[in-house]
Motif scaffolding. Structure first.
Motif, PDB file in Angstrom:
ATOM      1  N   GLY A  26      42.208  -0.037  -9.433  1.00  0.00           N
ATOM      2  CA  GLY A  26      41.255   1.019  -9.770  1.00  0.00           C
ATOM      3  C   GLY A  26      40.328   1.345  -8.612  1.00  0.00           C
ATOM      4  O   GLY A  26      40.067   2.518  -8.313  1.00  0.00           O
ATOM      5  N   HIS A  27      39.817   0.313  -7.949  1.00  0.00           N
ATOM      6  CA  HIS A  27      38.949   0.488  -6.791  1.00  0.00           C
ATOM      7  C   HIS A  27      39.702   1.195  -5.665  1.00  0.00           C
ATOM      8  O   HIS A  27      39.233   2.191  -5.087  1.00  0.00           O
ATOM      9  N   LEU A  28      40.900   0.689  -5.376  1.00  0.00           N
ATOM     10  CA  LEU A  28      41.694   1.236  -4.280  1.00  0.00           C
ATOM     11  C   LEU A  28      42.124   2.673  -4.561  1.00  0.00           C
ATOM     12  O   LEU A  28      42.070   3.544  -3.681  1.00  0.00           O
ATOM     13  N   ALA A  29      42.525   2.950  -5.810  1.00  0.00           N
ATOM     14  CA  ALA A  29      42.981   4.298  -6.167  1.00  0.00           C
ATOM     15  C   ALA A  29      41.853   5.313  -6.047  1.00  0.00           C
ATOM     16  O   ALA A  29      42.068   6.436  -5.574  1.00  0.00           O
ATOM     17  N   GLY A  30      40.649   4.935  -6.467  1.00  0.00           N
ATOM     18  CA  GLY A  30      39.510   5.837  -6.344  1.00  0.00           C
ATOM     19  C   GLY A  30      39.189   6.146  -4.896  1.00  0.00           C
ATOM     20  O   GLY A  30      38.913   7.296  -4.530  1.00  0.00           O
ATOM     21  N   ALA A  31      39.233   5.117  -4.053  1.00  0.00           N
ATOM     22  CA  ALA A  31      38.953   5.313  -2.631  1.00  0.00           C
ATOM     23  C   ALA A  31      40.029   6.172  -1.975  1.00  0.00           C
ATOM     24  O   ALA A  31      39.732   7.039  -1.140  1.00  0.00           O
ATOM     25  N   LEU A  32      41.284   5.962  -2.362  1.00  0.00           N
ATOM     26  CA  LEU A  32      42.383   6.727  -1.770  1.00  0.00           C
ATOM     27  C   LEU A  32      42.316   8.184  -2.216  1.00  0.00           C
ATOM     28  O   LEU A  32      42.505   9.102  -1.399  1.00  0.00           O
ATOM     29  N   LEU A  33      42.025   8.425  -3.491  1.00  0.00           N
ATOM     30  CA  LEU A  33      41.905   9.799  -3.980  1.00  0.00           C
ATOM     31  C   LEU A  33      40.750  10.517  -3.295  1.00  0.00           C
ATOM     32  O   LEU A  33      40.880  11.677  -2.877  1.00  0.00           O
ATOM     33  N   ALA A  34      39.613   9.818  -3.150  1.00  0.00           N
ATOM     34  CA  ALA A  34      38.460  10.426  -2.491  1.00  0.00           C
ATOM     35  C   ALA A  34      38.786  10.798  -1.052  1.00  0.00           C
ATOM     36  O   ALA A  34      38.428  11.882  -0.571  1.00  0.00           O
ATOM     37  N   SER A  35      39.508   9.905  -0.362  1.00  0.00           N
ATOM     38  CA  SER A  35      39.867  10.151   1.033  1.00  0.00           C
ATOM     39  C   SER A  35      40.795  11.355   1.164  1.00  0.00           C
ATOM     40  O   SER A  35      40.585  12.233   2.007  1.00  0.00           O
ATOM     41  N   ARG A  36      41.798  11.428   0.307  1.00  0.00           N
ATOM     42  CA  ARG A  36      42.802  12.496   0.440  1.00  0.00           C
ATOM     43  C   ARG A  36      42.311  13.831  -0.118  1.00  0.00           C
ATOM     44  O   ARG A  36      42.760  14.889   0.338  1.00  0.00           O
ATOM     45  N   ALA A  37      41.388  13.785  -1.093  1.00  0.00           N
ATOM     46  CA  ALA A  37      40.887  15.032  -1.687  1.00  0.00           C
ATOM     47  C   ALA A  37      39.627  15.532  -1.000  1.00  0.00           C
ATOM     48  O   ALA A  37      39.183  16.649  -1.266  1.00  0.00           O
ATOM     49  N   GLY A  38      39.042  14.707  -0.120  1.00  0.00           N
ATOM     50  CA  GLY A  38      37.819  15.113   0.568  1.00  0.00           C
ATOM     51  C   GLY A  38      36.618  15.175  -0.351  1.00  0.00           C
ATOM     52  O   GLY A  38      35.790  16.084  -0.251  1.00  0.00           O
ATOM     53  N   ILE A  39      36.515  14.201  -1.270  1.00  0.00           N
ATOM     54  CA  ILE A  39      35.386  14.156  -2.196  1.00  0.00           C
ATOM     55  C   ILE A  39      34.645  12.833  -2.049  1.00  0.00           C
ATOM     56  O   ILE A  39      35.150  11.887  -1.441  1.00  0.00           O
TER      57      ILE A  39
END
Length: 328
Positions: free
Chosen positions: A169-182
Protein backbone atom coordinates in the motif's frame (compact mmCIF):
# COMPACT_ATOMS: atom_id res chain seq x y z
CA UNK A 1 54.11 -41.23 19.63
CA UNK A 2 51.02 -43.40 19.67
CA UNK A 3 49.02 -40.53 21.22
CA UNK A 4 50.30 -38.09 18.61
CA UNK A 5 49.36 -40.45 15.76
CA UNK A 6 45.87 -40.84 17.20
CA UNK A 7 45.44 -37.07 17.52
CA UNK A 8 46.68 -36.55 13.95
CA UNK A 9 44.31 -39.22 12.63
CA UNK A 10 41.39 -37.62 14.46
CA UNK A 11 42.27 -34.19 13.08
CA UNK A 12 42.44 -35.54 9.53
CA UNK A 13 39.15 -37.39 9.92
CA UNK A 14 37.22 -34.45 11.39
CA UNK A 15 36.59 -32.60 8.07
CA UNK A 16 35.29 -35.85 6.60
CA UNK A 17 33.00 -36.51 9.56
CA UNK A 18 31.50 -33.01 9.83
CA UNK A 19 29.08 -33.29 6.86
CA UNK A 20 27.82 -36.63 8.18
CA UNK A 21 27.43 -35.17 11.67
CA UNK A 22 25.50 -32.19 10.27
CA UNK A 23 23.21 -34.52 8.31
CA UNK A 24 22.62 -36.65 11.38
CA UNK A 25 21.87 -33.55 13.48
CA UNK A 26 19.43 -32.24 10.86
CA UNK A 27 17.72 -35.62 10.57
CA UNK A 28 17.49 -35.84 14.34
CA UNK A 29 15.97 -32.37 14.54
CA UNK A 30 13.39 -33.26 11.90
CA UNK A 31 12.51 -36.68 13.30
CA UNK A 32 11.26 -35.17 16.55
CA UNK A 33 9.86 -31.99 15.04
CA UNK A 34 7.66 -30.49 16.23
CA UNK A 35 7.60 -31.70 19.82
CA UNK A 36 5.68 -28.68 21.07
CA UNK A 37 3.48 -25.85 19.68
CA UNK A 38 5.01 -23.59 17.04
CA UNK A 39 5.12 -19.83 17.56
CA UNK A 40 4.25 -17.75 14.48
CA UNK A 41 4.89 -14.01 14.57
CA UNK A 42 2.79 -11.68 12.41
CA UNK A 43 4.21 -8.15 11.93
CA UNK A 44 0.76 -6.53 11.74
CA UNK A 45 -2.17 -5.90 14.06
CA UNK A 46 -5.00 -8.45 14.43
CA UNK A 47 -7.73 -8.50 11.80
CA UNK A 48 -5.63 -7.51 8.79
CA UNK A 49 -4.55 -9.53 5.77
CA UNK A 50 -1.54 -11.40 7.15
CA UNK A 51 -3.25 -12.13 10.46
CA UNK A 52 -6.39 -13.41 8.71
CA UNK A 53 -4.51 -15.70 6.33
CA UNK A 54 -2.34 -17.41 8.94
CA UNK A 55 -5.34 -17.95 11.22
CA UNK A 56 -7.14 -19.63 8.32
CA UNK A 57 -4.11 -21.84 7.64
CA UNK A 58 -3.27 -22.66 11.25
CA UNK A 59 -5.89 -25.38 12.00
CA UNK A 60 -4.95 -27.57 9.03
CA UNK A 61 -1.22 -26.94 9.46
CA UNK A 62 -1.49 -27.93 13.12
CA UNK A 63 -3.37 -31.08 12.15
CA UNK A 64 -0.64 -32.09 9.69
CA UNK A 65 2.22 -31.24 12.05
CA UNK A 66 0.61 -32.75 15.12
CA UNK A 67 1.14 -29.52 17.08
CA UNK A 68 -0.79 -26.27 17.26
CA UNK A 69 0.35 -22.92 15.91
CA UNK A 70 0.38 -20.06 18.39
CA UNK A 71 -0.16 -16.77 16.51
CA UNK A 72 1.50 -13.70 18.01
CA UNK A 73 0.95 -10.20 16.58
CA UNK A 74 4.06 -7.98 16.77
CA UNK A 75 3.31 -4.84 14.70
CA UNK A 76 5.70 -1.94 14.29
CA UNK A 77 8.89 -0.92 12.56
CA UNK A 78 7.54 -1.79 9.12
CA UNK A 79 7.73 -5.45 10.14
CA UNK A 80 11.27 -5.24 11.50
CA UNK A 81 10.21 -5.83 15.13
CA UNK A 82 8.68 -9.22 14.40
CA UNK A 83 11.49 -9.94 11.94
CA UNK A 84 14.10 -9.22 14.59
CA UNK A 85 12.52 -11.67 17.02
CA UNK A 86 12.50 -14.45 14.44
CA UNK A 87 15.98 -13.65 13.14
CA UNK A 88 17.34 -14.01 16.69
CA UNK A 89 15.42 -17.18 17.52
CA UNK A 90 16.97 -20.67 17.56
CA UNK A 91 17.00 -22.23 14.10
CA UNK A 92 14.81 -25.15 15.13
CA UNK A 93 11.58 -24.33 13.26
CA UNK A 94 9.67 -23.45 16.42
CA UNK A 95 9.67 -19.68 15.87
CA UNK A 96 8.45 -18.52 12.45
CA UNK A 97 7.56 -15.30 10.63
CA UNK A 98 4.40 -14.96 8.54
CA UNK A 99 4.86 -11.82 6.45
CA UNK A 100 3.74 -10.03 3.30
CA UNK A 101 5.39 -8.37 0.29
CA UNK A 102 6.54 -5.69 2.71
CA UNK A 103 9.25 -8.15 3.76
CA UNK A 104 11.14 -7.14 0.61
CA UNK A 105 10.89 -3.43 1.32
CA UNK A 106 12.16 -3.35 4.92
CA UNK A 107 15.91 -3.27 4.13
CA UNK A 108 15.40 -0.27 1.81
CA UNK A 109 13.44 1.82 4.32
CA UNK A 110 14.31 0.74 7.86
CA UNK A 111 17.79 1.78 8.87
CA UNK A 112 19.85 0.34 11.71
CA UNK A 113 18.35 -3.16 11.64
CA UNK A 114 19.70 -5.39 14.39
CA UNK A 115 20.10 -8.26 11.92
CA UNK A 116 21.27 -8.83 8.35
CA UNK A 117 17.95 -8.97 6.51
CA UNK A 118 19.47 -10.65 3.43
CA UNK A 119 20.85 -13.62 5.36
CA UNK A 120 18.67 -13.93 8.46
CA UNK A 121 15.78 -15.93 7.02
CA UNK A 122 15.06 -19.16 5.19
CA UNK A 123 11.90 -19.13 3.00
CA UNK A 124 9.39 -21.87 3.80
CA UNK A 125 6.93 -21.02 1.05
CA UNK A 126 4.19 -18.74 -0.23
CA UNK A 127 0.56 -19.34 0.73
CA UNK A 128 -1.45 -16.73 -1.19
CA UNK A 129 -1.16 -13.73 -3.46
CA UNK A 130 -3.46 -10.73 -3.13
CA UNK A 131 -3.95 -7.49 -5.08
CA UNK A 132 -4.25 -4.24 -3.18
CA UNK A 133 -7.04 -1.80 -3.91
CA UNK A 134 -7.31 2.00 -3.81
CA UNK A 135 -10.50 3.03 -1.97
CA UNK A 136 -11.61 6.62 -1.28
CA UNK A 137 -13.85 7.73 1.55
CA UNK A 138 -17.51 8.15 0.74
CA UNK A 139 -17.46 11.97 0.99
CA UNK A 140 -14.67 12.34 -1.59
CA UNK A 141 -15.88 13.21 -5.14
CA UNK A 142 -13.71 10.86 -7.30
CA UNK A 143 -15.27 7.69 -8.72
CA UNK A 144 -12.54 6.80 -11.23
CA UNK A 145 -8.75 6.92 -11.18
CA UNK A 146 -8.73 9.86 -13.61
CA UNK A 147 -11.06 11.79 -11.30
CA UNK A 148 -8.92 10.84 -8.31
CA UNK A 149 -5.76 12.18 -9.98
CA UNK A 150 -7.55 15.39 -11.00
CA UNK A 151 -8.78 15.81 -7.43
CA UNK A 152 -5.28 15.21 -6.02
CA UNK A 153 -3.80 17.78 -8.40
CA UNK A 154 -6.34 20.34 -7.22
CA UNK A 155 -5.88 19.35 -3.56
CA UNK A 156 -2.20 18.58 -2.91
CA UNK A 157 -1.57 16.43 0.16
CA UNK A 158 -4.45 13.97 -0.15
CA UNK A 159 -3.90 11.45 2.64
CA UNK A 160 -3.77 7.72 2.06
CA UNK A 161 -3.62 5.04 4.73
CA UNK A 162 -1.76 1.76 4.33
CA UNK A 163 -1.13 -1.29 6.54
CA UNK A 164 2.24 0.23 7.42
CA UNK A 165 5.56 1.62 6.27
CA UNK A 166 7.08 -0.53 3.56
CA UNK A 167 3.90 -2.38 2.61
CA UNK A 168 2.53 -2.71 -0.91
CA UNK A 169 0.00 0.00 0.00
CA UNK A 170 2.81 2.41 0.89
CA UNK A 171 4.80 1.55 -2.22
CA UNK A 172 1.78 1.69 -4.55
CA UNK A 173 0.79 5.14 -3.30
CA UNK A 174 4.31 6.46 -3.79
CA UNK A 175 4.56 4.93 -7.26
CA UNK A 176 1.18 6.32 -8.35
CA UNK A 177 2.09 9.77 -7.03
CA UNK A 178 5.41 9.67 -8.90
CA UNK A 179 3.92 8.57 -12.23
CA UNK A 180 0.80 10.78 -12.04
CA UNK A 181 2.66 13.88 -10.84
CA UNK A 182 0.54 14.31 -7.71
CA UNK A 183 1.32 14.81 -4.03
CA UNK A 184 -0.04 12.16 -1.65
CA UNK A 185 0.62 12.06 2.10
CA UNK A 186 1.21 8.60 3.51
CA UNK A 187 -0.42 7.65 6.83
CA UNK A 188 0.97 4.30 8.07
CA UNK A 189 -1.08 2.05 10.33
CA UNK A 190 -0.25 -1.12 12.24
CA UNK A 191 -2.38 -3.18 9.84
CA UNK A 192 -5.04 -3.05 7.14
CA UNK A 193 -7.91 -3.34 9.60
CA UNK A 194 -6.85 -0.12 11.35
CA UNK A 195 -6.49 1.72 8.03
CA UNK A 196 -9.98 0.55 7.03
CA UNK A 197 -11.43 1.74 10.34
CA UNK A 198 -10.09 5.27 9.91
CA UNK A 199 -11.16 5.38 6.26
CA UNK A 200 -14.70 4.46 7.28
CA UNK A 201 -14.60 7.22 9.89
CA UNK A 202 -13.34 9.73 7.32
CA UNK A 203 -10.05 10.33 9.14
CA UNK A 204 -8.05 9.70 5.95
CA UNK A 205 -9.02 10.55 2.38
CA UNK A 206 -8.28 7.12 0.96
CA UNK A 207 -6.53 3.86 1.69
CA UNK A 208 -4.54 1.30 -0.28
CA UNK A 209 -4.79 -2.14 1.27
CA UNK A 210 -6.04 -5.65 0.57
CA UNK A 211 -9.54 -6.68 -0.43
CA UNK A 212 -9.74 -8.54 2.87
CA UNK A 213 -9.50 -5.22 4.72
CA UNK A 214 -11.31 -2.83 2.35
CA UNK A 215 -13.93 -4.85 0.48
CA UNK A 216 -16.45 -4.62 3.37
CA UNK A 217 -16.35 -0.81 3.13
CA UNK A 218 -17.05 -0.95 -0.61
CA UNK A 219 -19.91 -3.41 -0.12
CA UNK A 220 -21.69 -1.40 2.57
CA UNK A 221 -21.11 1.98 0.93
CA UNK A 222 -18.65 3.42 3.45
CA UNK A 223 -15.96 3.66 0.78
CA UNK A 224 -15.66 3.76 -3.00
CA UNK A 225 -13.41 1.30 -4.85
CA UNK A 226 -11.27 3.04 -7.47
CA UNK A 227 -8.67 0.63 -8.87
CA UNK A 228 -6.57 -2.48 -8.22
CA UNK A 229 -2.79 -2.32 -7.95
CA UNK A 230 -2.26 -5.69 -9.68
CA UNK A 231 -1.34 -5.96 -13.35
CA UNK A 232 -4.63 -7.69 -14.16
CA UNK A 233 -8.09 -7.88 -12.63
CA UNK A 234 -8.21 -10.62 -10.03
CA UNK A 235 -9.70 -11.76 -6.74
CA UNK A 236 -13.01 -10.78 -5.19
CA UNK A 237 -12.78 -7.23 -6.56
CA UNK A 238 -12.17 -8.19 -10.19
CA UNK A 239 -15.06 -5.91 -11.16
CA UNK A 240 -12.76 -2.92 -10.52
CA UNK A 241 -10.30 -1.70 -13.17
CA UNK A 242 -6.57 -1.85 -12.56
CA UNK A 243 -4.31 1.17 -12.29
CA UNK A 244 -2.44 -0.26 -15.28
CA UNK A 245 -5.51 -0.21 -17.54
CA UNK A 246 -6.52 3.22 -16.24
CA UNK A 247 -3.65 5.07 -17.85
CA UNK A 248 -0.49 3.60 -16.28
CA UNK A 249 0.57 0.54 -18.27
CA UNK A 250 3.05 -1.71 -16.52
CA UNK A 251 1.82 -0.77 -13.05
CA UNK A 252 1.78 -4.09 -11.17
CA UNK A 253 2.12 -4.48 -7.42
CA UNK A 254 0.61 -7.66 -6.03
CA UNK A 255 1.18 -8.66 -2.44
CA UNK A 256 1.62 -12.15 -1.06
CA UNK A 257 1.75 -13.87 2.29
CA UNK A 258 4.47 -16.35 3.08
CA UNK A 259 6.28 -18.17 5.85
CA UNK A 260 9.90 -17.69 6.88
CA UNK A 261 12.11 -19.52 9.37
CA UNK A 262 15.42 -18.40 10.87
CA UNK A 263 18.39 -19.02 8.61
CA UNK A 264 20.21 -22.33 9.25
CA UNK A 265 16.96 -24.10 10.10
CA UNK A 266 17.62 -27.72 9.04
CA UNK A 267 16.32 -28.58 5.57
CA UNK A 268 14.20 -31.51 6.83
CA UNK A 269 12.40 -29.13 9.22
CA UNK A 270 11.78 -26.63 6.40
CA UNK A 271 10.39 -29.49 4.31
CA UNK A 272 7.95 -30.50 7.05
CA UNK A 273 6.73 -26.92 7.43
CA UNK A 274 6.46 -26.48 3.66
CA UNK A 275 4.42 -29.69 3.34
CA UNK A 276 2.08 -28.63 6.15
CA UNK A 277 1.45 -25.23 4.57
CA UNK A 278 0.87 -26.79 1.15
CA UNK A 279 -1.62 -29.21 2.67
CA UNK A 280 -3.46 -26.32 4.31
CA UNK A 281 -3.59 -24.23 1.12
CA UNK A 282 -4.80 -27.20 -0.90
CA UNK A 283 -7.42 -28.26 1.65
CA UNK A 284 -10.70 -27.40 -0.11
CA UNK A 285 -12.47 -25.91 2.91
CA UNK A 286 -9.46 -23.74 3.79
CA UNK A 287 -8.97 -22.80 0.15
CA UNK A 288 -12.54 -21.50 -0.13
CA UNK A 289 -12.15 -19.41 3.02
CA UNK A 290 -8.94 -17.90 1.63
CA UNK A 291 -10.69 -17.04 -1.64
CA UNK A 292 -13.64 -15.45 0.17
CA UNK A 293 -11.14 -13.27 2.02
CA UNK A 294 -9.86 -11.94 -1.32
CA UNK A 295 -6.83 -14.18 -1.84
CA UNK A 296 -5.49 -16.30 -4.68
CA UNK A 297 -4.16 -19.51 -3.00
CA UNK A 298 -0.77 -20.39 -4.48
CA UNK A 299 1.12 -23.01 -2.40
CA UNK A 300 4.52 -22.03 -3.84
CA UNK A 301 7.30 -24.10 -2.28
CA UNK A 302 10.53 -22.95 -0.68
CA UNK A 303 12.76 -23.11 -3.77
CA UNK A 304 10.31 -21.42 -6.14
CA UNK A 305 9.47 -18.78 -3.56
CA UNK A 306 13.16 -18.05 -2.92
CA UNK A 307 13.55 -17.39 -6.65
CA UNK A 308 10.51 -15.09 -6.57
CA UNK A 309 12.05 -13.10 -3.72
CA UNK A 310 15.24 -12.56 -5.71
CA UNK A 311 13.29 -11.31 -8.76
CA UNK A 312 10.90 -9.07 -6.87
CA UNK A 313 13.62 -7.53 -4.75
CA UNK A 314 15.09 -6.06 -7.94
CA UNK A 315 11.67 -4.58 -8.80
CA UNK A 316 11.40 -3.02 -5.34
CA UNK A 317 14.88 -1.53 -5.62
CA UNK A 318 13.92 0.09 -8.93
CA UNK A 319 10.69 1.55 -7.50
CA UNK A 320 12.49 2.87 -4.43
CA UNK A 321 14.95 4.66 -6.71
CA UNK A 322 12.17 6.04 -8.91
CA UNK A 323 9.96 7.32 -6.11
CA UNK A 324 12.53 8.29 -3.50
CA UNK A 325 10.24 6.63 -0.96
CA UNK A 326 11.35 6.91 2.65
CA UNK A 327 10.22 5.65 6.04
CA UNK A 328 7.58 7.84 7.70
Amino acid sequence: MTGRRAALAAALATPLLLPALRRATAQGAASGFPSRPIRVLVPFAPGGQSDTVIRLLAPKMGEVLGQGLVIENRPGGGGSIAGGVVAGAPADGRTLLFDSFGFLIIPFLVKGLSYDHDTAFAPVGQAVSAPYVLVVKKALPPRTLTEFIDYAKANPGVTYGSPGTGTVGHLAGALLASRAGIQLEHVPYRGGAEAARDLAAGSVDCAISTANSLRPLIEDGRGVGIALTSGERRGTLANLPTIAESGFPGFDLTSWNAMFAPAATPAPVIEKLEAAMRAAVQDEATRQRLILAGNDPSAEGAAAFAARIRREKEVVARIVRETGIKAD
